[in-house]
Design a protein around this motif. Structure first.
Motif, PDB file in Angstrom:
ATOM      1  N   GLU A  98       0.981  -1.294   0.068  1.00  0.00           N
ATOM      2  CA  GLU A  98       0.058  -0.073  -0.027  1.00  0.00           C
ATOM      3  C   GLU A  98       0.858   1.154   0.024  1.00  0.00           C
ATOM      4  O   GLU A  98       0.476   2.357  -0.758  1.00  0.00           O
ATOM      5  CB  GLU A  98      -0.845   0.080   1.273  1.00  0.00           C
ATOM      6  CG  GLU A  98      -1.974  -1.125   1.083  1.00  0.00           C
ATOM      7  CD  GLU A  98      -1.703  -2.354   1.690  1.00  0.00           C
ATOM      8  OE1 GLU A  98      -0.454  -2.449   2.175  1.00  0.00           O
ATOM      9  OE2 GLU A  98      -2.528  -3.179   1.663  1.00  0.00           O
ATOM     10  N   TYR A 115       1.134   3.828  -2.893  1.00  0.00           N
ATOM     11  CA  TYR A 115       0.702   5.456  -2.550  1.00  0.00           C
ATOM     12  C   TYR A 115       1.847   6.290  -3.135  1.00  0.00           C
ATOM     13  O   TYR A 115       1.457   7.444  -3.742  1.00  0.00           O
ATOM     14  CB  TYR A 115       0.495   5.694  -1.035  1.00  0.00           C
ATOM     15  CG  TYR A 115       0.013   6.885  -0.795  1.00  0.00           C
ATOM     16  CD1 TYR A 115      -1.434   7.018  -0.495  1.00  0.00           C
ATOM     17  CD2 TYR A 115       0.889   7.998  -0.597  1.00  0.00           C
ATOM     18  CE1 TYR A 115      -2.053   8.498  -0.296  1.00  0.00           C
ATOM     19  CE2 TYR A 115       0.481   9.315  -0.151  1.00  0.00           C
ATOM     20  CZ  TYR A 115      -0.982   9.560  -0.040  1.00  0.00           C
ATOM     21  OH  TYR A 115      -1.570  10.877   0.250  1.00  0.00           O
ATOM     22  N   HIS A 150       1.137   9.278  -5.656  1.00  0.00           N
ATOM     23  CA  HIS A 150       1.035  10.727  -5.146  1.00  0.00           C
ATOM     24  C   HIS A 150       2.619  11.372  -5.180  1.00  0.00           C
ATOM     25  O   HIS A 150       2.677  12.409  -4.852  1.00  0.00           O
ATOM     26  CB  HIS A 150       0.384  10.719  -3.787  1.00  0.00           C
ATOM     27  CG  HIS A 150      -0.811   9.999  -3.800  1.00  0.00           C
ATOM     28  ND1 HIS A 150      -2.259  10.960  -4.350  1.00  0.00           N
ATOM     29  CD2 HIS A 150      -1.584   8.878  -3.409  1.00  0.00           C
ATOM     30  CE1 HIS A 150      -3.115  10.116  -4.279  1.00  0.00           C
ATOM     31  NE2 HIS A 150      -2.909   9.007  -3.413  1.00  0.00           N
ATOM     32  N   PRO A 175       3.302   7.758   2.316  1.00  0.00           N
ATOM     33  CA  PRO A 175       2.149   8.278   3.184  1.00  0.00           C
ATOM     34  C   PRO A 175       2.579   8.690   4.445  1.00  0.00           C
ATOM     35  O   PRO A 175       3.229   7.789   4.966  1.00  0.00           O
ATOM     36  CB  PRO A 175       1.009   7.271   2.858  1.00  0.00           C
ATOM     37  CG  PRO A 175       1.700   6.114   2.436  1.00  0.00           C
ATOM     38  CD  PRO A 175       2.910   6.417   1.756  1.00  0.00           C
ATOM     39  N   GLU A 208      -2.749   8.968   5.984  1.00  0.00           N
ATOM     40  CA  GLU A 208      -2.973   8.929   4.581  1.00  0.00           C
ATOM     41  C   GLU A 208      -2.860   7.323   4.328  1.00  0.00           C
ATOM     42  O   GLU A 208      -3.766   6.660   3.273  1.00  0.00           O
ATOM     43  CB  GLU A 208      -1.937   9.448   3.774  1.00  0.00           C
ATOM     44  CG  GLU A 208      -2.080  10.964   3.821  1.00  0.00           C
ATOM     45  CD  GLU A 208      -0.614  11.693   3.121  1.00  0.00           C
ATOM     46  OE1 GLU A 208      -1.143  12.932   2.682  1.00  0.00           O
ATOM     47  OE2 GLU A 208       0.201  11.123   3.281  1.00  0.00           O
ATOM     48  N   GLN A 209      -1.968   6.639   5.007  1.00  0.00           N
ATOM     49  CA  GLN A 209      -1.827   5.227   4.815  1.00  0.00           C
ATOM     50  C   GLN A 209      -3.098   4.495   5.248  1.00  0.00           C
ATOM     51  O   GLN A 209      -3.495   3.585   4.413  1.00  0.00           O
ATOM     52  CB  GLN A 209      -0.611   4.628   5.557  1.00  0.00           C
ATOM     53  CG  GLN A 209      -0.301   3.215   5.385  1.00  0.00           C
ATOM     54  CD  GLN A 209       0.879   2.630   5.953  1.00  0.00           C
ATOM     55  OE1 GLN A 209       1.730   3.262   6.460  1.00  0.00           O
ATOM     56  NE2 GLN A 209       0.964   1.239   5.959  1.00  0.00           N
ATOM     57  N   ASP A 211      -6.109   5.485   5.484  1.00  0.00           N
ATOM     58  CA  ASP A 211      -7.251   5.981   4.493  1.00  0.00           C
ATOM     59  C   ASP A 211      -7.021   5.164   3.143  1.00  0.00           C
ATOM     60  O   ASP A 211      -8.218   4.545   2.761  1.00  0.00           O
ATOM     61  CB  ASP A 211      -7.129   7.263   4.348  1.00  0.00           C
ATOM     62  CG  ASP A 211      -7.752   8.222   5.333  1.00  0.00           C
ATOM     63  OD1 ASP A 211      -8.403   7.622   6.367  1.00  0.00           O
ATOM     64  OD2 ASP A 211      -7.637   9.453   5.137  1.00  0.00           O
ATOM     65  N   PHE A 212      -5.842   5.105   2.845  1.00  0.00           N
ATOM     66  CA  PHE A 212      -5.657   4.590   1.376  1.00  0.00           C
ATOM     67  C   PHE A 212      -5.827   2.920   1.536  1.00  0.00           C
ATOM     68  O   PHE A 212      -6.437   2.263   0.863  1.00  0.00           O
ATOM     69  CB  PHE A 212      -4.096   4.879   0.898  1.00  0.00           C
ATOM     70  CG  PHE A 212      -3.935   4.266  -0.519  1.00  0.00           C
ATOM     71  CD1 PHE A 212      -4.722   4.949  -1.531  1.00  0.00           C
ATOM     72  CD2 PHE A 212      -2.958   3.178  -0.701  1.00  0.00           C
ATOM     73  CE1 PHE A 212      -4.287   4.307  -2.725  1.00  0.00           C
ATOM     74  CE2 PHE A 212      -2.767   2.858  -2.025  1.00  0.00           C
ATOM     75  CZ  PHE A 212      -3.433   3.382  -3.175  1.00  0.00           C
ATOM     76  N   ILE A 219      -8.289   1.872  -8.528  1.00  0.00           N
ATOM     77  CA  ILE A 219      -8.252   1.544  -7.215  1.00  0.00           C
ATOM     78  C   ILE A 219      -8.681   0.306  -7.302  1.00  0.00           C
ATOM     79  O   ILE A 219      -8.192  -0.672  -6.622  1.00  0.00           O
ATOM     80  CB  ILE A 219      -9.154   2.552  -6.681  1.00  0.00           C
ATOM     81  CG1 ILE A 219      -8.380   4.006  -6.176  1.00  0.00           C
ATOM     82  CG2 ILE A 219      -9.683   1.938  -5.158  1.00  0.00           C
ATOM     83  CD1 ILE A 219      -9.558   5.051  -5.854  1.00  0.00           C
TER      84      ILE A 219
END
Length: 157
Positions: free
Chosen positions: A43, A47, A51, A55, A59-60, A62-63, A116
């Motif tokens: 993950e 990310y 991005h 993250p 952020e990690q 949520d992702f 996604i």
């Protein structure tokens, strides 16, 4: 005399990755792939590719949650995977299972929701390979191919 191979041939220019064949390095967003796969999760690397930075904790989380809610496969895809030969290579397993998902989920033009979804289901297709460096490199390559569509959508949000 004809020169063989692609030595000194630039196939594409990108700010995302660098292949340094002379020094045996593959670099994504400034990080050596060896460091990425030994230090960061699937993950986190995903990310980073999408991005440009690793993250932070929120952020990690949520992702990871976004991928988690998109990782389930329909029962018929599990049946397809179960029917595959035991000695089939990982990329063929992924290709076959994604094809089985069909055009309903992955129609043209690619969009962020498809990216996604695809990113979430591939570790479900090959769960035993999830933390394998080769798997992460393959996934990174797939994500880089998709990134053009992803970046266009993200920049318009």
């Amino acid at each position: 005399m004809v020169q063989r191979g692609l030595k000194n041939v630039v196939a594409a220019e990108t700010s995302i990755s660098l292949v340094d064949g002379e020094n045996g390095q593959l670099i994504y967003k400034g990080y050596d792939v060896k460091e990425l796969v030994s230090t960061y999760s699937f993950e986190e690397i995903t990310y980073l590719l999408w991005h440009g930075d690793l993250p932070n904790v929120k952020e990690q989380r949520d992702f990871s949650e976004l991928l988690k809610i998109n990782c389930n496969l329909p029962p018929y895809v599990y049946q397809v995977i179960e029917a595959l030969p035991n000695d089939m290579d990982m990329m063929s397993q992924i290709r076959t299972a994604v094809s089985a998902l069909g055009v309903k989920e992955f129609s043209w033009k690619p969009n962020i929701e498809q990216a996604i979804r695809l990113t979430a289901v591939i570790p479900t297709i090959c769960p035993s390979e999830r933390n394998c460096p080769f798997f992460i490199i393959c996934m990174a390559s797939i994500l880089l191919i998709m990134q053009g569509a992803v970046l266009k959508v993200l920049s318009h949000r």
